[in-house]
Design an enzyme around this catalytic site. Structure first.
Site, PDB file in Angstrom:
ATOM      1  N   CYS A 273     -23.222 130.889  59.534  1.00  0.00           N
ATOM      2  CA  CYS A 273     -21.941 131.538  59.256  1.00  0.00           C
ATOM      3  C   CYS A 273     -22.062 133.058  59.180  1.00  0.00           C
ATOM      4  CB  CYS A 273     -21.358 130.994  57.954  1.00  0.00           C
ATOM      5  SG  CYS A 273     -21.040 129.220  58.046  1.00  0.00           S
TER       6      CYS A 273
ATOM      7  N   CYS B 215     -18.651 129.567  62.290  1.00  0.00           N
ATOM      8  CA  CYS B 215     -18.006 129.603  60.986  1.00  0.00           C
ATOM      9  C   CYS B 215     -18.017 131.006  60.389  1.00  0.00           C
ATOM     10  CB  CYS B 215     -18.708 128.618  60.040  1.00  0.00           C
ATOM     11  SG  CYS B 215     -20.503 128.739  60.071  1.00  0.00           S
TER      12      CYS B 215
END
Ligand code: N1C
Length: 249
Positions: free
Chosen positions: A74, A155
């Site tokens: 992420c 993400c």
């Protein structure tokens, strides 16, 4: 002793028989710890071996993704279209972003060409169809499949480097537009931050109409931003580790 000698000779000839392609695959793969590279190779090979090289569907690589799944990273994932050299020039020097080529499958096959043949167990590296020669060729289907898997796990805050040196920086036929952006999910991704790489005599920038399509394609709920950045600034940031990743542009 005789048996040992025979075994060694056999082993050597077998090793010589291993194609240069497979050697490259395995040696690149071994750089990733805790990976059963032979298992990854087997899953890879089954996608195209003994097939007409124009009839390899994207789904043929599904077992490969299962054998070597992508881990989400992420806020560090970097996508690109037509900016490969700038992106990798930067990511090679700085540990700010992860591109598909930094992952196991992306790095192992980057820059390679391969195909199979009907009635053969082999992997060939010459005489294979070109990228656009037929749609379902082994190389193109591979990049489409793994780009989809990479986009599926994206993400947080995601970055994409697009090129200001072409008329249509967000081209609907690119893998970035046709495979990756359409899979970005608002449940996982907070923002998409486009970096427009501007070289001398740029043809387009963040005001380009094609970027309207990008915004329209994006899942509602994902914040969009675009920043025009001179290529020289990206290179400077690559060369100066004292500049924080977040302050590069
Ligand atoms: O078609 P593109 O660009 O938009 O694809 C780039 C996009 C990136 O975000 C990557 O995640 O898709 C992924 N990707 C690769 O990582 C990759 N590495 C090498 C797609 N293609 C990749 N290649 C080769 O580059 C591939 O064999 C094909 O020839 C080009 C596509 O790049 P592009 O047109 O600049």
């Amino acid at each position: 002793i005789v048996i040992v000698i025979i075994a060694v000779v056999l082993g050597l000839t077998l090793r010589q028989n291993k194609s240069e392609f497979k050697s490259t695959f395995l040696s690149r793969c071994e750089k990733f710890n805790q990976t059963d590279c032979q298992k990854v190779w087997d899953a890879f090979e089954q996608a195209y071996v003994n097939k007409d090289p124009c009839k390899v569907a994207v789904e043929a690589y599904d077992p490969l993704i299962v054998a070597a799944p992508f881990k989400p990273q992420c806020n560090r994932m970097m996508f690109w279209s037509k900016t490969k050299d700038v992106v990798h020039g930067f990511t090679e020097k700085r540990d700010c972003f992860v591109t598909l080529e930094d992952t196991l499958l992306g790095s192992v096959l980057d820059g390679l060409t391969w195909c199979g043949k009907e009635g053969s167990k082999g992997t060939f590296t010459t005489g294979c169809p070109g990228w656009s020669e037929c749609e379902n060729n082994p190389v193109r289907s591979f990049w489409r499949r793994i780009s989809a898997a990479f986009a599926d796990v994206a993400c947080g805050d995601v970055t994409a480097m697009l090129s200001g040196s072409i008329d249509t920086p967000f081209n609907p036929t690119s893998i970035f537009a046709s495979i990756e952006v359409v899979r970005f999910q608002a449940s996982r991704i907070k923002s998409l931050n486009v970096v427009m790489v501007l070289q001398q005599n740029a043809k387009s920038n963040c005001t380009d109409p094609s970027l309207k399509n990008l915004r329209q394609t994006l899942d509602t709920g994902i914040t969009y931003s675009c920043k025009d950045v001179p290529e020289s600034r990206i290179q400077e940031c690559g060369a100066k580790p004292e500049i924080a990743c977040g302050a590069c542009w």
